[in-house]
Write a protein that holds these residues in place. Sequence first.
Motif, mmCIF file in Angstrom:
data_model
loop_
_atom_site.group_PDB
_atom_site.id
_atom_site.type_symbol
_atom_site.label_atom_id
_atom_site.label_comp_id
_atom_site.label_asym_id
_atom_site.label_seq_id
_atom_site.Cartn_x
_atom_site.Cartn_y
_atom_site.Cartn_z
ATOM 1 N N UNK A 73 19.568 42.025 38.807
ATOM 2 C CA UNK A 73 19.988 42.042 37.398
ATOM 3 C C UNK A 73 21.513 41.956 37.312
ATOM 4 N N UNK A 74 22.026 40.808 37.703
ATOM 5 C CA UNK A 74 23.467 40.573 37.708
ATOM 6 C C UNK A 74 23.981 40.370 36.283
ATOM 7 N N UNK A 75 23.226 39.625 35.493
ATOM 8 C CA UNK A 75 23.627 39.352 34.107
ATOM 9 C C UNK A 75 22.431 39.490 33.176
ATOM 10 N N UNK A 76 21.857 40.682 33.159
ATOM 11 C CA UNK A 76 20.737 40.948 32.265
ATOM 12 C C UNK A 76 19.433 41.146 32.995
ATOM 13 N N UNK A 77 18.404 41.426 32.219
ATOM 14 C CA UNK A 77 17.083 41.698 32.789
ATOM 15 C C UNK A 77 16.003 41.313 31.795
ATOM 16 N N UNK A 78 14.802 41.082 32.330
ATOM 17 C CA UNK A 78 13.662 40.812 31.454
ATOM 18 C C UNK A 78 12.514 41.751 31.818
ATOM 19 N N UNK A 79 11.725 42.070 30.815
ATOM 20 C CA UNK A 79 10.609 42.993 30.962
ATOM 21 C C UNK A 79 9.355 42.272 30.481
#
Length: 238
Positions: free
Chosen positions: A88-94
């Motif tokens: 998660x270098x530039x954000x994340x998703x769930x």
Amino acid sequence: MKRLIVSLLILSNSIFASLPWELDSTYATYIMDTDYFYMTLLPENYPVVVGVIGSGVEPGVIDDFLYVNSNEIANNGVDDDGNGIIDDVSGARFYFDGNYNLLKSGLNMADESIHEEGHETQVASIIASQQLLADKPMVFGVSYKPDKIKILPIQFYTEDNVLYDSRQAEATNYAVSMNVDLITASYGDYDQQQIVPDAYERMLNHGIEIVASAGNNSKTFAYYPCAYDRAICVGGVI
């Protein structure tokens, strides 16, 4: 000051949100001129991290403005910072797998909105004061400051446009863990499990501003997260 910046920022989003999704040069000025709404009010020494929560942000559109997690090494398949999310270098998703198990990842952050230009991609381009249109020369606002405005994409819903409570709560908690200054929430629902308001309350208690959509259904029912106390609830008309 932060609350003033947030209010003006989302005002520009509201104006843009009331326009057709099929953009052309007629509407480009709304993106190019957003600096007049908030960017010129940003003090030189007041960097702001904006969590853009929703459908994700298309890679390559606002890369200069993306928040970079210095505790994570890109594309090594390892959870370097120990927060439970790999890369998660530039954000994340769930998201859910085929068995509806909740998964977390910092990869494949493409905007999965049903809209052609991508909903959160458009929101992020306004925050960045950066023109989105692929067939036009790239134009930046007068106060182009990628060193002051950083955007953290957080994806929890996809093309089915369903706001799954478990995913929304995880996305909100992630924004808190990443110490964003504010979030944009261009989505909403009328009924939620308790884990969702608990997550937003935690966010507010951490001093994070919530800028939320007032809703597009012409109803008088409470629309969350807009309806939470202390959230900045914004609508637009044309």
